[in-house]
Scaffold this active site. Structure first.
Site, PDB file in Angstrom:
ATOM      1  N   ASP A  44     133.363 -11.987 118.113  1.00  0.00           N
ATOM      2  CA  ASP A  44     133.793 -12.766 116.945  1.00  0.00           C
ATOM      3  C   ASP A  44     135.097 -12.209 116.374  1.00  0.00           C
ATOM      4  OD1 ASP A  44     132.672 -10.492 115.844  1.00  0.00           O
ATOM      5  OD2 ASP A  44     131.312 -11.548 114.472  1.00  0.00           O
ATOM      6  N   SER A  45     135.635 -11.150 117.014  1.00  0.00           N
ATOM      7  CA  SER A  45     137.004 -10.718 116.719  1.00  0.00           C
ATOM      8  C   SER A  45     137.980 -11.865 116.969  1.00  0.00           C
ATOM      9  CB  SER A  45     137.387  -9.511 117.580  1.00  0.00           C
ATOM     10  OG  SER A  45     137.112  -9.762 118.940  1.00  0.00           O
ATOM     11  N   ASP A  83     128.935 -12.754 120.806  1.00  0.00           N
ATOM     12  CA  ASP A  83     128.520 -12.345 119.460  1.00  0.00           C
ATOM     13  C   ASP A  83     127.795 -13.478 118.738  1.00  0.00           C
ATOM     14  OD1 ASP A  83     129.178  -9.700 118.842  1.00  0.00           O
ATOM     15  OD2 ASP A  83     131.301 -10.196 118.595  1.00  0.00           O
ATOM     16  N   LYS A 112     125.083 -10.594 121.347  1.00  0.00           N
ATOM     17  CA  LYS A 112     125.239  -9.306 120.663  1.00  0.00           C
ATOM     18  C   LYS A 112     125.078  -9.540 119.177  1.00  0.00           C
ATOM     19  CE  LYS A 112     129.446  -7.081 120.273  1.00  0.00           C
ATOM     20  NZ  LYS A 112     129.635  -7.052 118.804  1.00  0.00           N
ATOM     21  N   GLU A 114     124.848  -7.319 115.189  1.00  0.00           N
ATOM     22  CA  GLU A 114     125.211  -6.067 114.503  1.00  0.00           C
ATOM     23  C   GLU A 114     124.070  -5.567 113.630  1.00  0.00           C
ATOM     24  OE1 GLU A 114     128.850  -6.683 112.314  1.00  0.00           O
ATOM     25  OE2 GLU A 114     129.921  -7.407 114.090  1.00  0.00           O
ATOM     26  N   GLU A 180     130.782   1.577 117.574  1.00  0.00           N
ATOM     27  CA  GLU A 180     132.171   1.353 117.141  1.00  0.00           C
ATOM     28  C   GLU A 180     132.543   2.336 116.025  1.00  0.00           C
ATOM     29  OE1 GLU A 180     133.225  -2.717 116.266  1.00  0.00           O
ATOM     30  OE2 GLU A 180     135.276  -2.157 115.730  1.00  0.00           O
TER      31      GLU A 180
END
Ligand code: KIV
Length: 277
Positions: A44-45, A83, A112, A114, A180
């Site tokens: 999602d960057s 993501d 993925k 978080e 990260e």
């Protein structure tokens, strides 16, 4: 045949480091595929490096489905992880609906998400239902306004918490965990304790693999890449020079030449252009 979870596990056991890179579209997937990248992340960057937002928060599930589908079409062998965007996995039902769209509509092989303990039950439910889940700990960009953009877990208590979160995610079924902006010695120790591979970004060389953002790695955008990125080229500057040459060729009439176009029979053209009687 695409890379499988079992292949990644084998790579960890054999000590073969795993290279992962973000891909957001068909060309980046094709090029990564030709380069032999085994693991692609539709991160999602993309909200920042493709859409120009300042964080990942505005990214929607529709955005991810569209980009992920293009990456899947552009790849054959890489395992494609996508993501789950901000607040699309706040409940188990949300997470299942989001994973369903990414796997059914876009065709990705894994998702993925978080966080640690707060998402462990969701990771467990998704994996029980056949959705491979990659975890993401340390600096978690979707929580940026809460935790700040900085190296995480530098003190004993937060470092201990990170280790426990990593072990919990593994027990919950995560097949790999991104670490990260985590101090290198901590990331190395966690990598040694986990059976599943860790994929680091700004977490040192002791992780089982590394992930980098396409634009940072290739120098696509002006300005400096983050400290944790190695800039392998200046592709943005190269593209700029090529586009300048194109603009100049159009301006001066060097492009296009006859070879870039097609012709037609003179008689047909004369007929078409003849004034009606
Ligand atoms: O969105 C992303 O690109 C990521 C990587 C930085 C791990 O989550």
């Amino acid at each position: 045949m695409r890379v499988t979870l079992r292949d990644l596990q084998r790579m960890k056991q054999a000590g073969d480091r795993i290279a992962m890179v973000t891909a957001y579209d068909y060309p980046s997937a094709r090029i990564s595929e030709r380069a032999g990248v085994p693991l692609l992340l539709v991160g999602d960057s993309l909200g920042m490096v493709v859409h120009g937002h300042s964080t990942t928060l505005p990214v929607t599930l529709d955005d991810m489905v569209r980009h992920a589908a293009a990456v899947v079409r552009g790849s054959e062998h890489a395992l494609v992880v996508c993501d789950l965007p901000f607040l699309t996995y706040a409940t188990q039902a949300d997470a299942m609906a989001a994973a369903r769209r990414l796997m059914q509509e876009a065709g990705v092989q894994a998702v993925k998400l978080e966080g640690g303990a707060p998402v462990a039950a969701i990771v467990q439910r998704l994996t029980e239902l056949g959705v491979p889940v990659m975890g993401h700990l340390g600096f978690t960009p979707q929580a940026q306004h809460q935790i700040g953009l900085r190296v995480q877990a530098k003190e004993a208590s937060s470092a201990r918490q990170l280790l426990e979160d990593a072990l919990l995610l593994e027990r919950s079924g995560a097949f790999a965990i991104v670490l990260e902006l985590v101090p290198a010695p901590l990331a190395e120790a966690i990598s040694r304790r986990l059976r599943v591979p860790t994929i680091g970004i700004g977490a040192g060389a002791g992780c089982d693999g590394q992930v980098q953002v396409w634009h940072d790695l290739l120098g696509l955008l002006e300005g400096k890449s983050p400290r944790h990125a190695k800039r392998y080229g200046e592709i943005g500057a190269t593209i700029e020079a090529l586009l300048k040459a194109y603009v100049e060729d159009v301006r001066t009439g060097v492009f296009p030449t006859a070879a870039h176009g097609s012709t037609m029979d003179d008689a047909e053209l004369a007929l078409a252009l003849a004034e009606p009687d």
